[in-house]
Design a protein around this motif. Structure first.
Motif, PDB file in Angstrom:
ATOM      1  N   ILE A 180       0.858  -1.197   0.000  1.00 42.11           N
ATOM      2  CA  ILE A 180       0.000   0.000   0.000  1.00 42.11           C
ATOM      3  C   ILE A 180       0.888   1.240   0.000  1.00 42.11           C
ATOM      4  CG2 ILE A 180      -1.669   1.355   1.324  1.00 42.11           C
ATOM      5  CD1 ILE A 180      -2.789  -1.291   2.390  1.00 42.11           C
TER       6      ILE A 180
ATOM      7  N   VAL B   6       0.575   5.576  -0.455  1.00 46.63           N
ATOM      8  CA  VAL B   6      -0.248   6.790  -0.632  1.00 46.63           C
ATOM      9  C   VAL B   6       0.636   8.002  -0.380  1.00 46.63           C
ATOM     10  CG1 VAL B   6      -2.241   8.099   0.163  1.00 46.63           C
ATOM     11  CG2 VAL B   6      -2.325   5.591   0.123  1.00 46.63           C
TER      12      VAL B   6
ATOM     13  N   TRP C 291      -4.442   6.931   3.815  1.00 48.75           N
ATOM     14  CA  TRP C 291      -5.569   6.692   2.896  1.00 48.75           C
ATOM     15  C   TRP C 291      -6.899   6.815   3.642  1.00 48.75           C
ATOM     16  CZ3 TRP C 291      -9.173   2.586   2.718  1.00 48.75           C
ATOM     17  CH2 TRP C 291      -9.983   2.552   1.567  1.00 48.75           C
TER      18      TRP C 291
ATOM     19  N   LYS D 225      -9.851   9.680   2.951  1.00 45.05           N
ATOM     20  CA  LYS D 225     -11.202   9.290   2.534  1.00 45.05           C
ATOM     21  C   LYS D 225     -12.269   9.722   3.533  1.00 45.05           C
ATOM     22  CE  LYS D 225      -9.930   7.360  -1.274  1.00 45.05           C
ATOM     23  NZ  LYS D 225     -10.315   7.954  -2.567  1.00 45.05           N
TER      24      LYS D 225
ATOM     25  N   HIS E  83     -17.113   5.711  -1.083  1.00 43.25           N
ATOM     26  CA  HIS E  83     -16.954   5.034  -2.377  1.00 43.25           C
ATOM     27  C   HIS E  83     -18.280   4.526  -2.944  1.00 43.25           C
ATOM     28  CE1 HIS E  83     -12.890   4.788  -0.598  1.00 43.25           C
ATOM     29  NE2 HIS E  83     -12.469   4.899  -1.850  1.00 43.25           N
TER      30      HIS E  83
ATOM     31  N   TYR F 206      -9.339  -1.210   1.531  1.00 44.87           N
ATOM     32  CA  TYR F 206      -8.427  -0.539   0.598  1.00 44.87           C
ATOM     33  C   TYR F 206      -8.348  -1.300  -0.717  1.00 44.87           C
ATOM     34  CZ  TYR F 206      -4.124   1.171  -1.498  1.00 44.87           C
ATOM     35  OH  TYR F 206      -3.213   1.686  -2.371  1.00 44.87           O
ATOM     36  N   HIS F 207      -8.150  -2.628  -0.634  1.00 43.94           N
ATOM     37  CA  HIS F 207      -8.012  -3.419  -1.862  1.00 43.94           C
ATOM     38  C   HIS F 207      -9.328  -3.500  -2.624  1.00 43.94           C
ATOM     39  CE1 HIS F 207      -3.876  -4.578  -1.151  1.00 43.94           C
ATOM     40  NE2 HIS F 207      -4.170  -4.940   0.094  1.00 43.94           N
TER      41      HIS F 207
ATOM     42  N   SER G  14      -9.516   0.037  -4.310  1.00 45.22           N
ATOM     43  CA  SER G  14      -8.419   0.522  -5.151  1.00 45.22           C
ATOM     44  C   SER G  14      -8.691   0.235  -6.623  1.00 45.22           C
ATOM     45  CB  SER G  14      -7.095  -0.123  -4.721  1.00 45.22           C
ATOM     46  OG  SER G  14      -7.158  -1.545  -4.879  1.00 45.22           O
TER      47      SER G  14
ATOM     48  N   GLN H  57     -10.994   2.765  -7.887  1.00 46.60           N
ATOM     49  CA  GLN H  57     -10.341   4.057  -8.127  1.00 46.60           C
ATOM     50  C   GLN H  57      -9.670   4.077  -9.498  1.00 46.60           C
ATOM     51  OE1 GLN H  57      -7.925   4.252  -4.536  1.00 46.60           O
ATOM     52  NE2 GLN H  57      -9.048   6.070  -3.912  1.00 46.60           N
ATOM     53  N   LYS H  58      -8.997   2.968  -9.848  1.00 46.11           N
ATOM     54  CA  LYS H  58      -8.361   2.919 -11.162  1.00 46.11           C
ATOM     55  C   LYS H  58      -9.398   3.034 -12.272  1.00 46.11           C
ATOM     56  CE  LYS H  58      -4.435   0.064  -9.637  1.00 46.11           C
ATOM     57  NZ  LYS H  58      -3.756  -1.244  -9.787  1.00 46.11           N
TER      58      LYS H  58
END
Length: 910
Positions: A158, A160, A172, A176, A205, A265-266, A269, A272-273
């Motif tokens: 990870i 950031v 992170w 958020k 999210h 997070y995973h 993520s 996010q991409k």
């Protein structure tokens, strides 16, 4: 067996060789030594151990279920090493050595050692953790090993903002949850007890999954259960913690919280991409859609304007004259409405069209798109050509209208004059043919014959005096024919009748004279006094008729000098009246003398004078008529003089205003030079130009006043003005050019600002570009010739000297800055070139890479994937324009995003 608690004081993992982590903060061993020591006292806390067992077990099962299995007891199910090796294969994506399937202790130890060797191969240094402790079911060693795996495969990578592992994950979470009230993430234990931080991560999210505003800080169990249930149901994150355990513990287990949070997070993520890729595509598509809308708007506006020009030009080129001045004046009024009402909005549309075209081209250049080429016949140059044709037709139309009105005025005057003279002549000839045909001389006495001869001589004299009037009537009729008078047929018919009658009178006069001369020897002397009376009365009578005709004659003048000439002529005529009155008295005296002689000699007169029909009563009546007409003529002339004085006042009034407005417009037209020489930032220049524009707009009332004065002049039918060289047409054209010039200049500066901001050009760079450009723009025309531009490039360090390579480079640059080969390089084109040399923009390759992310690394993308990742309108936009994918790995419904992306930048046909 090694005591786990004692061994844990030196427990470390990290890269097998020295090096820094992703965050540059040192080795993973240092990290463990500083942040993640297994505190012996805390580890013995049953609550913490319970939390770790549940969390680590759930974490392991979240990966093992991908292989179709799971564990129930973390310190028992890993003892044979089989599921431990399987877990490592799943989370690493790599194959481990083949496990041993035997049931003996040695087989189990060998399998666990294979797993520990694999962990060590990943740069993790294991201390005090041996295979024997795992095989023996040592819970604390097993939990330590699993935590080591979690750190390496779930947390270590990870990163950031240049921080990694635990610090990166914490940063992170802080980023958020920053916008959410009652959330302040400072660690991985007590900051999460009330459950709001978990809910904030999900809401940030996936806002549709959580009603964050309804959560209460004083109800942590409900908050935690809500987050755990939503994560398990919608995010595929298994429930790794119990709300009651977290709330009931003074300080929740940090490792359990970190493990669970890393799953969030995973999980997010990847989103996010995809979001970043989707945003890039949305940005590119939004630019393309906006440009297409601008192109459609340009095409429609250009079509409407060209259609209006096409319909208007035939109307302006129509030169069919009307029959009456009223009809022509109506045409003039229609033309005024066209100039005041219909044309000004079209002038604004034309200016706006040019501004839209320039703005569109600038946006296309800034977004690295090919230049916009309008449809055939709709270029700006085509519109300018049509507009020029329109203005030429407009100018000719106005001149033709004014000439036609002058011609019709002249025709009306001549026609009225013709009718007056024809009526007078017809009245004079009335009965003359019958008189000339009368054979009264056959039975007359000698004295009567002599009287008839003298009477005939007087008639011949009268006839000769009327010859001039007949010639005037014929001349007027001829002029009416030459000026194409609409009622020429009736004029010609009447004129021909008068001429034929005149010829007949001449013939009859000659015949009667011959008949009278045959018997002249038998006639005695005619009374000389009557004869003298007749000879003097006839011309005097003609003079009075001419005087009455002149006094009643219509007149048209256009200047004060012309009316003063008429007044002077009239005054001269009045000066002859005393002489005329004396002549009248003399004629009347002759008549009285004849009567006196006849009475004194007892001669019986037959009544009227045998030699003339002009009696003293007629002379007196006409003289009285002349006396009445003179003051009327005086009044008419004075009225016309007052009118001409008023017209002169209007001329001077218009000239006074025009001589101020005209030079003002010419002065303001220097704006092109002013805009080039302006200093300061582009915003300062734009502000200065807009102030300049407002000062021009504020001057509009002066132009409106001039329009009102011009309308008064046209209504007064004033066609010339010697007091000024400015016409309303010149001032209108100058005003329109001034407004267009300032609008174009403002648009140019706005485009420069747009270019500067889009390309990231600093103010200093922009000023340097402007200074270099102005230095070589010797004539201050706002554009550089090829030689001036070459000198400018050389001064900026470009190798474009006169060798073959330099010429090739210069020709390449010229093709960029002057694609139309006009021979001039504008400042906007110069800025575009310099910005391309110093900045970067989105490219087709970047867009292709973004589509590849959305497609999951496939060479094609499906309509379902586009609709899932992009907004509806942009997804449908792509689907409608993407060609089917033809590659060997194509599937039904596959779309080719590569050709679509290159087409956006003009590199191939879409």
């Amino acid at each position: 067996m090694v005591d786990y608690h004692a061994a844990n004081q030196s427990y470390q993992y990290g890269p097998s060789s020295a090096g820094n982590g992703a965050g540059g903060g040192g080795s993973m061993g240092d990290y463990m030594a500083q942040e993640d020591d297994w505190d012996r006292d805390l580890l013995l806390d049953p609550a913490w151990e319970k939390q770790q067992r549940k969390t680590f077990t759930a974490w392991c099962n979240s990966h093992l279920r991908k292989a179709g299995t799971q564990i129930e007891n973390i310190d028992e199910d890993f003892r044979d090493g089989l599921k431990l090796m399987l877990l490592l294969e799943v989370i690493s994506g790599e194959r481990l050595p083949k496990p041993e399937r035997g049931k003996m202790r040695v087989h189990k130890i060998n399998n666990v050692n294979k797993a520990l060797d694999f962990i060590a191969s990943k740069g993790v240094k294991l201390v005090s953790i041996g295979a024997e402790e795992i095989v023996d079911g040592n819970a604390k060693m097993t939990l330590g090993m699993i935590w080591t795996i979690i750190l390496r495969f779930a947390i270590q990578d990870i990163s950031v903002e240049e921080t990694s592992a635990k610090e990166g994950l914490l940063l992170w979470c802080q980023r958020k949850t920053a916008p959410y009230k009652n959330v302040n993430v400072q660690n991985f234990h007590i900051s999460w007890k009330d459950g709001l931080a978990f809910n904030a991560l999900i809401h940030r999210h996936r806002p549709e999954l959580i009603e964050y505003d309804k959560l209460r800080k004083d109800d942590p169990v409900t908050n935690l259960n809500n987050a755990f249930e939503v994560a398990e149901k919608y995010l595929d994150i298994p429930k790794m913690l119990d709300a009651e355990d977290i709330v009931g513990t003074l300080r929740p287990d940090e490792k359990a919280i970190m493990t669970y949070v890393s799953c969030f997070y995973h999980a997010f993520s990847g989103a996010q991409k995809a979001e970043t890729a989707a945003n890039r595509i949305c940005k590119v598509l939004a630019v393309n859609q906006e440009n297409e809308h601008l192109m459609e708007d340009y095409e429609k506006l250009a079509s409407d304007l060209l259609e209006w020009i096409r319909r208007t030009i035939p109307w302006l080129e129509d030169r069919v004259p009307q029959k009456t001045i009223q009809e022509m004046q109506q045409k003039l009024e229609d033309f005024r409405d066209y100039r005041r009402v219909h044309k000004p909005p079209k002038v604004q549309e034309k200016c706006q069209l040019e501004i839209n075209f320039n703005t569109l081209q600038t946006k296309l250049r800034l977004s690295n798109r090919p230049a916009f080429m309008p449809s055939e016949g709709k270029m700006v140059s085509d519109i300018n050509n049509g507009w020029q044709h329109l203005e030429q037709a407009e100018k000719g139309y106005e001149e033709w209208l004014l000439n036609e009105i002058r011609r019709l005025e002249r025709l009306d005057h001549l026609a009225e004059k013709f009718r007056q003279k024809a009526s007078i002549h017809e009245a004079w000839t009335d009965g003359k043919e019958a008189m000339l045909k009368h054979r009264d001389y056959e039975t007359a006495t000698l004295s009567d014959i002599k009287a008839l001869i003298r009477k005939h001589e007087a008639f011949e004299s009268d006839l000769a005096a009327h010859q001039d009037r007949v010639e005037q009537i014929a001349a007027i009729a001829q002029e009416l024919n030459e000026l194409d008078y609409y009622d020429s047929h009736n004029v010609n018919t009447r004129c021909q009748k008068i001429c034929d009658q005149w010829d007949a009178l001449g013939s009859l006069t000659h015949s009667r004279r011959e008949a009278l001369e045959k018997t002249e020897k038998q006639l005695e002397a005619i009374d000389q006094l009557h004869l003298e009376y007749a000879k003097r009365a006839a011309p005097f009578n003609n003079w009075m008729e001419s005087a009455m005709e002149d006094l009643q004659d219509m007149f048209i003048v256009h200047t004060i000098e012309e009316i003063e000439g008429l007044i002077s002529a009239h005054d001269q005529f009045k000066s002859t009246l005393p002489d005329a009155d004396r002549e009248r008295e003399a004629i009347l005296a002759i008549h009285k003398e004849a009567q006196r002689i006849a009475e004194s000699n007892h001669i019986k007169l037959s009544g009227s004078n045998p030699y003339t029909t002009v009696t003293p009563q007629i002379i007196n009546s006409k003289w009285e008529k002349v006396q009445q007409l003179v003051p009327k003529r005086d009044h008419a002339l004075l009225e016309e003089q007052s009118k001409q004085q008023s017209n002169e006042h209007l001329r001077r009034q218009f000239a006074s205003q025009a001589n101020v407005v005209g030079p003002w417009i010419q002065t303001k037209m220097e704006i092109g030079r002013i805009s080039i020489e302006m200093n300061g930032t582009l915003e300062d220049q734009l502000s200065h130009l807009k102030q300049y524009e407002r000062s021009i707009v504020d001057y509009k009332p002066n132009l409106d006043l001039l329009e009102q004065q011009h309308q008064l002049i046209q209504e007064a039918l004033i066609f010339d003005n010697k007091h000024t060289n400015y016409t309303m047409e010149h001032i209108r054209v100058g005003w329109e050019q001034l407004l267009t010039t300032i609008a174009r200049t403002i648009n140019e500066v706005e485009n420069q600002i747009l270019t500067r901001d889009a390309k990231g050009i600093s103010q200093e760079q922009m000023q340097e570009f402007r200074a270099s450009f102005n230095h070589f723009d010797k004539d201050h025309g706002g554009a550089l010739g090829p030689e001036e531009f070459k000198a400018c490039l050389i001064s900026l360090g470009y190798d474009v000297e006169n060798d073959r390579q330099g010429e090739a480079e210069f020709n390449r640059i010229m093709s960029l800055v002057d694609p139309n080969h006009s021979g001039l390089v504008t400042f906007q084109a110069f800025i575009d070139f310099m910005s391309r040399e110093t900045t970067d923009t989105d490219t087709a390759d970047q867009v292709i890479a973004s589509f590849k992310v959305l497609a999951g690394d496939k060479n094609f993308i499906t309509a379902e994937e586009l609709r899932r990742e992009l907004p509806p309108d942009q997804a449908e936009y792509c689907i409608a324009r993407m060609a089917p994918y033809q590659g060997p790995d194509a599937v039904p419904g596959a779309l080719d995003y590569k050709s679509f992306s290159t087409a956006l930048y003009g590199e191939s046909d879409l």
